[in-house]
Write a protein that holds these residues in place. Sequence first.
Motif, PDB file in Angstrom:
ATOM      1  N   GLN A   1      -0.134  -2.861   5.621  1.00 46.37           N
ATOM      2  CA  GLN A   1      -1.140  -1.916   6.121  1.00 46.37           C
ATOM      3  C   GLN A   1      -0.598  -1.147   7.331  1.00 46.37           C
ATOM      4  O   GLN A   1      -1.057  -0.045   7.629  1.00 46.37           O
ATOM      5  CB  GLN A   1      -2.391  -2.699   6.510  1.00 46.37           C
TER       6      GLN A   1
ATOM      7  N   CYS B   1       0.651   2.626   6.997  1.00 47.92           N
ATOM      8  CA  CYS B   1      -0.364   3.522   6.418  1.00 47.92           C
ATOM      9  C   CYS B   1       0.053   4.990   6.502  1.00 47.92           C
ATOM     10  O   CYS B   1      -0.462   5.820   5.766  1.00 47.92           O
ATOM     11  CB  CYS B   1      -1.735   3.277   7.021  1.00 47.92           C
TER      12      CYS B   1
ATOM     13  N   GLU C   1      -6.892  -5.692   2.510  1.00 50.26           N
ATOM     14  CA  GLU C   1      -5.645  -5.067   2.972  1.00 50.26           C
ATOM     15  C   GLU C   1      -5.199  -5.815   4.212  1.00 50.26           C
ATOM     16  O   GLU C   1      -6.031  -6.136   5.076  1.00 50.26           O
ATOM     17  CB  GLU C   1      -5.872  -3.586   3.304  1.00 50.26           C
TER      18      GLU C   1
ATOM     19  N   ILE D   1       0.824  -1.225   0.000  1.00 45.89           N
ATOM     20  CA  ILE D   1       0.000   0.000   0.000  1.00 45.89           C
ATOM     21  C   ILE D   1       0.854   1.269   0.000  1.00 45.89           C
ATOM     22  O   ILE D   1       0.399   2.341  -0.352  1.00 45.89           O
ATOM     23  CB  ILE D   1      -1.001   0.040   1.179  1.00 45.89           C
ATOM     24  N   SER D   2       2.126   1.134   0.372  1.00 43.01           N
ATOM     25  CA  SER D   2       3.004   2.309   0.405  1.00 43.01           C
ATOM     26  C   SER D   2       3.883   2.395  -0.855  1.00 43.01           C
ATOM     27  O   SER D   2       4.880   3.110  -0.858  1.00 43.01           O
ATOM     28  CB  SER D   2       3.887   2.255   1.653  1.00 43.01           C
TER      29      SER D   2
ATOM     30  N   SER E   1      -4.870   4.109  -1.921  1.00 40.99           N
ATOM     31  CA  SER E   1      -5.979   4.098  -0.960  1.00 40.99           C
ATOM     32  C   SER E   1      -6.679   2.745  -0.997  1.00 40.99           C
ATOM     33  O   SER E   1      -6.617   2.009  -1.988  1.00 40.99           O
ATOM     34  CB  SER E   1      -6.979   5.210  -1.287  1.00 40.99           C
ATOM     35  N   GLU E   2      -7.388   2.464   0.097  1.00 44.83           N
ATOM     36  CA  GLU E   2      -8.121   1.201   0.163  1.00 44.83           C
ATOM     37  C   GLU E   2      -9.213   1.166  -0.918  1.00 44.83           C
ATOM     38  O   GLU E   2      -9.474   0.126  -1.513  1.00 44.83           O
ATOM     39  CB  GLU E   2      -8.729   1.033   1.566  1.00 44.83           C
TER      40      GLU E   2
ATOM     41  N   ARG F   1       1.229   5.709   3.092  1.00 46.18           N
ATOM     42  CA  ARG F   1       0.336   5.093   2.109  1.00 46.18           C
ATOM     43  C   ARG F   1       0.376   5.834   0.767  1.00 46.18           C
ATOM     44  O   ARG F   1       0.293   7.059   0.720  1.00 46.18           O
ATOM     45  CB  ARG F   1      -1.081   5.119   2.675  1.00 46.18           C
TER      46      ARG F   1
END
Length: 203
Positions: A122, A125, A148, A85-86, A131-132, A128
């Motif tokens: 996760q 975040c 996630e 996610i990052s 986005s989710e 991040r």
Amino acid sequence: MNDIKLALLGSEGAGKSAVLVRFLTKRFIGEYASNANSLYHKRLSIDGRQLNLEVFDPCSQSGESRCILEEPVDWADGFVVVYTISDRTSFLNAKNILAQIKESRRETCKGEVPICLVGNKQDLCHSRQVSEVEGRSLAQENKCLFQEVSAAENYLEISNLFTKLIRHVMEQLKLRGDRRRYSGSKSMAKLINNVFGKRRKSV
Ligand SMILES: Nc1nc2c(ncn2[C@@H]2O[C@H](COP(=O)(O)OP(=O)(O)OP(=O)(O)O)[C@@H](O)[C@H]2O)c(=O)[nH]1
């Protein structure tokens, strides 16, 4: 006993091995040797059925844009596609991988290809980049499961997502009458070589 074969795909360092090892052992191990393909086995019981799970965790490919799926994939029954996610690049790579799985399975697979899109790390975040909502909508576009997770911090979510994916695989195999039983006697090693190239060092 049902055989279920999954393949893990995603960018280098996305946390594929971490996610898998968390599922298999409930533990987080910080560093893994990433220069060899690995084939993991686990016996498990889901909904009262005994399963033989095999999961292929390929070593990373050198270029982000070079996808592992160079030939139609006939080995795996389902896929876990992991991004971080990052790291937006890993998300774009996951998008590319999803497209290639769909493309390579279009001819051979009636029904849906069981895939789970996983946004890992996760716990990072604060940095991040994806986005989710973006992750979820990519999964919806591709009719995949989505979750996630943090391989570093959680077991339950990872366990649940593998369970859901395996259930989906079992449904699809039932629908297709388990084509693998009729697909000849190619050995595992041969299939992995055919599907993932000659880079297999150990399985
Ligand atoms: N903070 C954090 N780090 C993680 C997490 N999952 C994996 N990592 C770290 O990310 C790095 C890469 O993890 P791997 O599991 O080796 O990633 P991989 O996708 O298997 O990498 P390759 O084998 O090189 O393709 C390691 O340093 C892990 O410790 C997570 O959920 N959170």
